[in-house]
Design a protein around this motif. Structure first.
Motif, mmCIF file in Angstrom:
data_model
loop_
_atom_site.group_PDB
_atom_site.id
_atom_site.type_symbol
_atom_site.label_atom_id
_atom_site.label_comp_id
_atom_site.label_asym_id
_atom_site.label_seq_id
_atom_site.Cartn_x
_atom_site.Cartn_y
_atom_site.Cartn_z
ATOM 1 N N ILE A 28 -16.528 11.524 5.784
ATOM 2 C CA ILE A 28 -16.880 11.876 4.408
ATOM 3 C C ILE A 28 -16.609 13.354 4.159
ATOM 4 O O ILE A 28 -16.188 13.747 3.071
ATOM 5 C CB ILE A 28 -18.357 11.505 4.096
ATOM 6 N N LEU A 88 -8.812 7.418 -3.036
ATOM 7 C CA LEU A 88 -9.894 7.873 -2.163
ATOM 8 C C LEU A 88 -11.268 7.575 -2.759
ATOM 9 O O LEU A 88 -12.166 7.096 -2.069
ATOM 10 C CB LEU A 88 -9.742 9.371 -1.918
ATOM 11 N N LEU A 113 -12.196 3.889 -2.501
ATOM 12 C CA LEU A 113 -12.487 3.493 -1.121
ATOM 13 C C LEU A 113 -13.849 4.024 -0.689
ATOM 14 O O LEU A 113 -14.636 3.320 -0.044
ATOM 15 C CB LEU A 113 -11.392 4.011 -0.177
ATOM 16 N N GLU A 114 -14.110 5.269 -1.082
ATOM 17 C CA GLU A 114 -15.377 5.895 -0.713
ATOM 18 C C GLU A 114 -16.544 5.096 -1.312
ATOM 19 O O GLU A 114 -17.532 4.814 -0.637
ATOM 20 C CB GLU A 114 -15.379 7.310 -1.273
ATOM 21 N N PHE A 136 -8.424 11.558 5.083
ATOM 22 C CA PHE A 136 -9.269 11.415 6.266
ATOM 23 C C PHE A 136 -8.617 12.134 7.434
ATOM 24 O O PHE A 136 -7.658 11.633 8.023
ATOM 25 C CB PHE A 136 -9.499 9.939 6.587
ATOM 26 N N LEU A 179 -19.267 3.122 0.883
ATOM 27 C CA LEU A 179 -20.674 3.536 0.886
ATOM 28 C C LEU A 179 -21.591 2.388 0.475
ATOM 29 O O LEU A 179 -22.692 2.256 0.994
ATOM 30 C CB LEU A 179 -20.869 4.749 -0.024
#
Lengths: 142, 606
Positions: free
Chosen positions: A22, B213, B216-217, A31, B221
């Protein structure tokens, strides 16, 4: 000066590296575990813990910097880097007792945890699945 | 396709050359990654009828679209090869840092072919490939090998997948140890051993970009949050023991080589205070919020300090299967299996077969090397693991797996060789449920089978076991091809749409849930086609005579025992649900429907 940093309870840490994922996603837009400001390290055969900048009182990194690129930011309780001055020499990395400074190869400058000042709390603390991470605040010697 | 690198590394050990080759986009879309991609590449790179232990066989390590991202439980890779144990396809999914390194080195797949003249290890440093001599590592345990290689390169980021003495000696069910030892089935370690490849070390340092991103995050989560409350996460390290107790209660725990299906020693194994072990550390694979791996250590007694992680399959195979109710001994045996690089389930199955043969007087005195191979003898279990790993004494016979060992020994020992297509049966007694019997009989890729007790809640009750098994098989295949860990199954509310969402966020390729379901069917058919090509016949889809002829002891008088006729009817249902012929073959029309009739997308010589 007030000291704040992300601390890790190594008994709870499972080494899942979600904090690293994260962090790099938030700071770098992809990433890349190497560019994460927090890193999971193996400290023994079966112990892992996550380490980020501890904002030490004596600031060994600031003292080590030959170009005065690093300074302490009293308002955010984090390290401040003057990117124009940083040459990526790595002295601060050598000086850091926790291995919390990382060198960004592409920009040849160093990075350290900034406690996600634009968020309510550091994102790594928010996402840790075992609640191993927390924000340590010490006002001693203010 | 953002998170797919679209590259594949082909390593030829004979010529000591490595080549980076592009992977066609269509191929990735059709096969996703992991088991799907691996099977497709293996089918194109290995000629039909190639002996598994010849240099012409290949091992494919396939990564997936989600590996290296924060998608939960995504740091996995699939190892696909032609199995020396079954002669058919072998697919096993493994997880951990090695998988992450493989992806971060920039490859969707790593294909190893050929054979080295003398022991070698391959070091993949992003795009640079080194062929290093491994003479000094030959004979070392998997962990020592890993430590030595990492010490030599002086970097913690170097991750190692190595074989142990078992793989070197080509024990048919040797596995590759990549740091997280669980039951990796099918004997990929023996294939690596036949290539004289001691280890594959990888240092992957590249950044993983994804298509969207933020999306996906968000999706990850949400799944992570559910993982906190999912049953598997609640139980954590005790999952294996809980599972053992539940299966035993149902009377489906294979005990003493399937002679019984209820084990009195489970209470002692699961006892909290006096079972003689402690949990040292709970650890997780990268990006996994569940953390199912508890490192257990024997506390005292003759096996003190033995430490390893246990999954249910390992526990059941080395424990009740061999009649062992001594947890420290099971830990010691599992640890030895890891050091020698042996698949724990097949090792347990072979030892159970040897124990039964011994009790029936077929392996007496000299043959058994003077060991008292009675069920429940913990010292014998430990000694047998050592002998198999070193191929000494009776271990030489057992290293061939129960099918070949029983053929060699003869005298009726085939009757209690508990295997299907040569692969030792594990987990649950299939006499308890038709939902367990069918997958065991038709199993395609030597993956460790889930047990029906844990699956009942998640699969809907369709009309017959055939179509139920089809649906479950396709879903499992999707998990293995998207490379999401099956432990995370509880975290999904609607697997198909949520998985499609993750995949689209990572790659930018939008697959509808229906298309994804279709992809699952395609990949299962792909696996089947490989087996048919290697000479599969309907008669191979069977279960050992003991399961078909003898009722389980605990269920005597109850309904639910298997019979040959019943299995045959289930197979008919299953082939029909799949749209295959009555002989279990895949008609050409079905292949065309699924888009599998095209020319090879990435042949070896191309």
């Amino acid at each position: 000066m007030e000291r704040r940093y992300v601390q890790c309870d190594r008994d709870k840490c499972t080494g899942c590296m979600i904090c690293q994922f994260i962090c790099s996603a938030g700071k770098e837009g992809n990433f890349n575990l190497e560019k994460s400001r927090i890193s999971v390290v193996q400290t023994g055969p079966s112990t892992v813990t996550a380490i980020a900048c501890q904002f030490c009182r004596n600031h060994p990194c600031i003292k080590a910097c030959p170009r005065d690129a690093l300074s302490a930011d009293a308002a955010t309780h984090t390290l401040k880097l003057d990117k124009a001055r940083c040459a990526g020499c790595g002295w601060c990395i050598e000086a850091c007792p926790f291995g919390a400074m990382t060198l960004d190869d592409s920009t040849k400058s160093v990075t350290a945890c900034d406690l996600c000042t634009n968020h309510a709390q550091p994102r790594c603390i928010e996402v840790c699945p075992r609640n191993a991470l927390s924000l340590y605040i010490s006002r001693r010697g203010r | 396709m953002d998170s797919h690198s679209g590259k594949c590394l082909a390593v030829d050990l004979t010529t000591r050359r490595a080549e980076i080759r592009p992977l066609p986009q269509d191929l990735l879309r059709l096969c996703l990654g992991g088991v799907g991609l691996g099977t497709r590449l293996l089918a194109e790179w290995v000629a039909p009828g190639t002996p598994p232990l010849s240099p012409d066989n290949a091992i494919v390590f396939a990564s997936g679209a989600l590996a290296g991202t924060m998608a939960p439980c995504s740091s996995n890779h699939a190892t696909v090869t032609k199995s020396p144990l079954t002669g058919f396809l072998s697919t096993s999914v493994s997880s951990g840092h090695w998988s992450l390194s493989l992806k971060r080195a920039g490859y969707d797949a790593l294909i190893v072919t050929g054979a080295a003249e003398s022991p070698d290890y391959v070091f993949v440093d992003d795009e640079i490939v080194h062929f290093n001599a491994a003479g000094h590592l030959w004979g070392m345990t998997t962990q020592r090998t890993s430590e030595e290689i990492r010490r030599h390169h002086g970097d913690d980021r170097v991750r190692v997948a190595a074989i142990g003495p078992g793989g070197e000696r080509q024990v048919s069910y040797a596995c590759i140890d990549d740091g997280y030892p669980l039951s990796h089935r099918g004997g990929a370690g023996a294939v690596m051993g036949s290539k004289k490849l001691k280890a594959i070390a990888i240092r992957g340092t590249q950044a993983m970009a994804v298509h969207d991103l933020h999306r996906l995050e968000k999706a990850s989560l949400a799944l992570n949050a559910r993982a906190r409350t999912a049953p598997v996460a609640k139980n954590r390290q005790s999952t294996a023991l809980d599972c053992l107790l539940a299966v035993n209660k149902q009377g489906a725990l294979p005990t003493r080589n399937f002679r019984e299906s209820c084990f009195k020693g489970t209470a002692k194994l699961a006892g909290k205070d006096d079972s003689g072990y402690r949990v040292v550390k709970v650890s997780a694979c990268p990006s996994c919020p569940i953390a199912c791996r508890g490192l257990l250590q024997a506390a005292d007694g003759p096996y003190a300090w033995a430490a390893t992680t246990l999954d249910y399959q390992t526990l059941a195979a080395l424990g009740p299967q061999c009649g062992i109710d001594n947890m420290p001994a099971i830990l010691k045996a599992a640890e030895l299996c890891q050091q020698y690089g042996l698949d724990t389930v097949s090792t347990g199955g072979c030892i159970a077969w040897a124990m039964e043969s011994f009790e029936r007087g077929l392996l007496a005195g000299e043959d058994a090397g003077g060991i008292d191979l009675s069920f429940g003898n913990a010292d014998a279990l430990i000694e047998m693991v050592k002998q198999i790993g070193e191929r000494k004494g009776i271990g030489h016979l057992l290293a061939e797996g129960t099918r070949r060992a029983s053929a060699k020994l003869g005298r009726g020992s085939e009757q209690w060789a508990m295997h299907s297509k040569g692969l030792e049966i594990s987990g649950c007694d299939p006499r308890g449920s038709e939902d367990q019997a069918l997958p065991l009989a038709v199993g395609l890729g030597a993956e460790s089978d889930d047990c029906w007790l844990c699956l009942d809640s998640t699969t809907d009750r369709r009309s017959n076991p055939g179509s139920r098994n089809k649906a479950r098989e396709d879903q499992a295949t999707l998990f293995d091809s998207l490379l999401l860990c099956r432990q995370s199954e509880d975290c999904f509310h609607d697997f198909l749409s949520e998985a499609a969402d993750l995949y689209a966020a990572a790659t930018g390729v939008g697959l509808s849930p229906t298309e994804l379901e279709r992809t699952g069917e395609r990949i299962t058919t792909l696996k089947k086609s490989f087996n048919i090509r290697e000479g599969w016949k309907r008669s191979d889809d069977c279960l050992p005579p003991r399961l078909l002829e003898v009722a389980a002891s605990a269920r005597k008088g109850k309904a639910g025992e298997l019979a040959e006729a019943k299995l045959k009817a289930m197979l008919d249902d299953y082939y029909e649900a799949r749209g295959w012929t009555a002989e279990g073959l895949v008609p050409h029309q079905k292949l065309r429907e699924l888009g599998l009739d095209g020319p090879p997308a990435m042949g070896k010589g191309k």
